[in-house]
Design an enzyme around this catalytic site. Structure first.
Site, PDB file in Angstrom:
ATOM      1  N   TYR A  63      19.673  53.544  47.302  1.00 39.22           N
ATOM      2  CA  TYR A  63      20.120  52.212  47.721  1.00 39.22           C
ATOM      3  C   TYR A  63      21.642  52.095  47.590  1.00 39.22           C
ATOM      4  O   TYR A  63      22.318  51.636  48.499  1.00 39.22           O
ATOM      5  CB  TYR A  63      19.437  51.117  46.903  1.00 39.22           C
ATOM      6  CG  TYR A  63      20.001  49.757  47.197  1.00 39.22           C
ATOM      7  CD1 TYR A  63      19.670  49.087  48.366  1.00 39.22           C
ATOM      8  CD2 TYR A  63      20.900  49.156  46.322  1.00 39.22           C
ATOM      9  CE1 TYR A  63      20.198  47.846  48.656  1.00 39.22           C
ATOM     10  CE2 TYR A  63      21.436  47.916  46.608  1.00 39.22           C
ATOM     11  CZ  TYR A  63      21.088  47.273  47.773  1.00 39.22           C
ATOM     12  OH  TYR A  63      21.631  46.049  48.059  1.00 39.22           O
ATOM     13  N   GLN A  67      24.526  51.579  50.588  1.00 40.99           N
ATOM     14  CA  GLN A  67      25.511  50.499  50.602  1.00 40.99           C
ATOM     15  C   GLN A  67      26.907  51.059  50.821  1.00 40.99           C
ATOM     16  O   GLN A  67      27.710  50.484  51.546  1.00 40.99           O
ATOM     17  CB  GLN A  67      25.466  49.705  49.293  1.00 40.99           C
ATOM     18  CG  GLN A  67      24.170  48.987  49.071  1.00 40.99           C
ATOM     19  CD  GLN A  67      23.877  48.002  50.184  1.00 40.99           C
ATOM     20  OE1 GLN A  67      24.651  47.087  50.427  1.00 40.99           O
ATOM     21  NE2 GLN A  67      22.758  48.184  50.864  1.00 40.99           N
TER      22      GLN A  67
END
Length: 84
Positions: A63, A67
């Site tokens: 994750y 980003q």
């Protein structure tokens, strides 16, 4: 950024020390950037901290990586600083 530390350490001290040490290293290497920042500070005084809960460390790492990739894509397209 994903960091891990033993529960005996206070989270606020970990963050404060991390921010302080990284800012010193950054400004030693790039002293000209200090005058470009608000008040000469590399970091804002705020931070967020959370636990992994039911997720694995690998899921959180992916994750965070996604980003970073999204942020870089936006910057390369000229969206840096815009909410798009």
């Amino acid at each position: 950024m994903l960091i891990s530390f033993k529960p005996k350490y206070a989270p606020s001290n970990i963050v404060k020390n991390l921010k302080g040490a990284s800012a010193r290293i950054w400004f030693k290497q790039y002293p000209e950037t200090k005058q470009l920042l608000w008040g000469g500070h590399l970091w804002s005084p705020s931070y967020y901290m959370g636990t992994l809960g039911d997720m694995s460390k690998e899921v959180v790492e992916k994750y965070i990586e996604s980003q970073y990739t999204e942020a870089m894509r936006r910057q390369l397209k000229g969206y840096y600083g815009k909410n798009r």
